[in-house]
Design a protein around this motif. Structure first.
Motif, PDB file in Angstrom:
ATOM      1  N   TYR A 171     112.114  50.308 -40.677  1.00 38.24           N
ATOM      2  CA  TYR A 171     113.200  49.459 -40.176  1.00 38.24           C
ATOM      3  C   TYR A 171     114.472  50.299 -40.035  1.00 38.24           C
ATOM      4  N   LYS A 211     113.985  34.561 -42.334  1.00 37.09           N
ATOM      5  CA  LYS A 211     112.569  34.598 -41.969  1.00 37.09           C
ATOM      6  C   LYS A 211     111.818  33.399 -42.546  1.00 37.09           C
ATOM      7  N   TYR A 226     109.368  39.321 -44.899  1.00 40.17           N
ATOM      8  CA  TYR A 226     108.266  38.609 -44.225  1.00 40.17           C
ATOM      9  C   TYR A 226     107.226  38.090 -45.218  1.00 40.17           C
ATOM     10  N   PHE A 230     117.604  46.672 -30.999  1.00 43.64           N
ATOM     11  CA  PHE A 230     117.535  45.210 -30.858  1.00 43.64           C
ATOM     12  C   PHE A 230     118.680  44.723 -29.970  1.00 43.64           C
ATOM     13  N   ARG A 245     106.422  46.868 -29.215  1.00 47.06           N
ATOM     14  CA  ARG A 245     106.349  45.726 -30.121  1.00 47.06           C
ATOM     15  C   ARG A 245     106.756  44.462 -29.379  1.00 47.06           C
ATOM     16  N   PHE A 292     105.425  40.257 -35.391  1.00 43.77           N
ATOM     17  CA  PHE A 292     105.303  41.265 -34.339  1.00 43.77           C
ATOM     18  C   PHE A 292     103.881  41.774 -34.070  1.00 43.77           C
ATOM     19  N   GLY A 325     111.706  41.007 -27.535  1.00 40.97           N
ATOM     20  CA  GLY A 325     112.163  42.231 -28.188  1.00 40.97           C
ATOM     21  C   GLY A 325     112.657  41.932 -29.595  1.00 40.97           C
ATOM     22  N   GLN A 326     113.947  41.617 -29.700  1.00 38.57           N
ATOM     23  CA  GLN A 326     114.540  41.317 -31.012  1.00 38.57           C
ATOM     24  C   GLN A 326     113.785  40.171 -31.685  1.00 38.57           C
ATOM     25  N   GLY A 327     113.568  40.299 -33.001  1.00 36.74           N
ATOM     26  CA  GLY A 327     112.753  39.310 -33.707  1.00 36.74           C
ATOM     27  C   GLY A 327     113.533  38.108 -34.177  1.00 36.74           C
ATOM     28  N   ASN A 357     107.535  45.558 -40.766  1.00 38.38           N
ATOM     29  CA  ASN A 357     108.110  45.548 -39.426  1.00 38.38           C
ATOM     30  C   ASN A 357     108.204  47.013 -38.994  1.00 38.38           C
TER      31      ASN A 357
END
Ligand code: PMP
Ligand code: GLN
Length: 386
Positions: free
Chosen positions: A120, A231, A200, A15, A364, A316, A31-33, A169
């Protein structure tokens, strides 16, 4: 001086790597969420107010009573979980700390931990630093279904716990009740625990339902259920997490938490307590608006030739890029589109213990962005590949 053998062998997280590359090349960062907004205005105003009114000194180690009560209330409201806020809820500095505290608090050298790949990235290094061993079970694309025989084979008398991330994820899988039942039976049979990474939990789309494995028969006192305000309220920088577990398990986890961060900023805790009490409309709108953006990005990527896999939850989308004719693996592809097309993504192989033995044709894309940003990203990719 020899640094810690496990941690010093770790690379910088994917990330961080992809976000830095995106900044360097002015790329849109899928990229990074993290969401591109600032989060709900009322929540931010509340946090600012709590900073001004205080308290601003150390809050209780287990968390502000208001937030522990709100988490207990939330768990009852959404899942019928009955938790005592004083003995069964712990506030942590994000889910990352909750996970670390769980591993530190529960594992001994020689224990085994079952992980489900893709996985993860923060779990394994901490588990191994505790001297425990990881046994992995792989979900196979494109269905990502649970290989029951492999899962059963991964358990042994040494198995202390399994980590279950649902919604998952990076692939957006939401475990079904049947799958959870299979996992639960194995966990009970092997007298193990489950660390439930449910950050999530509220990002689940039509036709699917988030079921905490903690609510299945026999699982109540074997689970630590972890949530994250990052989140649920689109404020990933706040790092406010929470754990629900029965007192024995929670006490073990709190023993680690008291020496990792001890506490979490009180104003943010109080604002998150307000947030958790939001009406059903808030939670529905959150999932609904994300689902719209999932559909939008998915259609755009499919149109230009990506093979987009189903996504039932999370931020994602997973896409197979082989049909685009690119010559290289998923890491090459991510570097290529970041530097050449101006759109960043992350390679799915980064979510495997041994990326060289992982599928290397999936990337992703994060869709928790404004629609205009997603449209721009689709445009950039389309122009590049046409
Ligand atoms: N677990 C998963 C599966 C995640 O994707 C993330 C990061 N978003 C975390 C844990 C960490 O959450 P937090 O930012 O609350 O530490
Ligand atoms: N969970 C976020 C993701 O998967 C990243 C968090 C981080 O950067 N450590 O993109």
């Amino acid at each position: 001086m020899e640094a810690n053998r496990i941690l010093s062998g770790q690379k910088t997280t994917i990330f961080t790597v992809m976000s830095a590359l995106a900044v360097e090349h002015g790329a849109i960062n899928l990229g990074q969420g993290f969401p591109d907004g600032e989060g709900p205005e009322d929540l931010r105003a509340a946090a600012a107010g709590y900073i001004m009114s205080g308290p601003n000194q150390y809050p209780p180690m287990a968390g502000m009573p208001a937030l522990r009560q709100a988490v207990a209330q939330h768990d009852r409201r959404f899942y019928g979980i009955d938790a005592d806020w004083q003995t069964e809820i712990l506030v942590t500095s994000g889910a990352t700390e909750a996970l670390t505290a769980s591993f530190m608090g529960l594992l001994n050298p020689g224990d085994d931990v079952v992980l489900i790949e893709p996985v993860y990235d923060s779990y394994r290094p901490i588990i191994e630093t505790m001297g425990a061993q990881v046994r992995t079970v792989r979900l196979e694309p494109p269905q990502w279904s649970l290989p029951i025989d492999d899962l059963a084979a991964a358990f042994s008398p040494k198995t202390k716990l399994l980590v279950l991330n649902t919604p998952l994820n990076p692939i957006g899988k939401v475990f079904s009740r049947q799958e959870l039942q299979v996992i639960a039976e194995l966990v009970v049979e092997n007298d193990a625990y489950v660390i439930c990474d449910e950050v999530y939990e509220h990002l689940v789309f039509q036709g699917h339902q988030h079921i905490p494995i903690m609510t299945l028969p026999g699982m109540d006192d074997r689970c630590a259920r972890i949530g994250s305000a990052g989140k649920t309220f689109s404020v990933t920088g706040w790092k406010v997490g929470y754990v629900t577990a029965r007192p024995d398990m929670l006490t073990a986890i709190a023993k680690a938490h008291q020496f990792i961060t001890f506490a979490t900023p009180p104003a943010l805790q109080l604002a998150v307590a307000d947030g958790l009490a939001k009406d059903d409309r808030y939670y529905q709108d959150l999932a609904c608006s994300l689902q719209e953006r999932r559909n939008f990005l998915s259609a755009g990527l499919s149109d230009m030739g990506f093979d987009v896999l189903p996504c039932h939850g999370t931020y994602f989308l997973t896409a197979d890029f082989r049909a685009l004719g690119f010559d290289g693996d998923d890491m090459d592809f991510c570097r290529h589109i970041t530097t050449q097309a101006g759109v960043a993504a992350v390679p799915i192989s980064a979510f495997y213990g041994d990326p060289k033995q992982a599928p290397n044709n999936f990337v992703r894309f994060c869709f928790c962005k404004e629609k205009t940003v997603l449209a721009d990203a689709i445009d950039r990719l389309r122009r590049h590949f046409s």
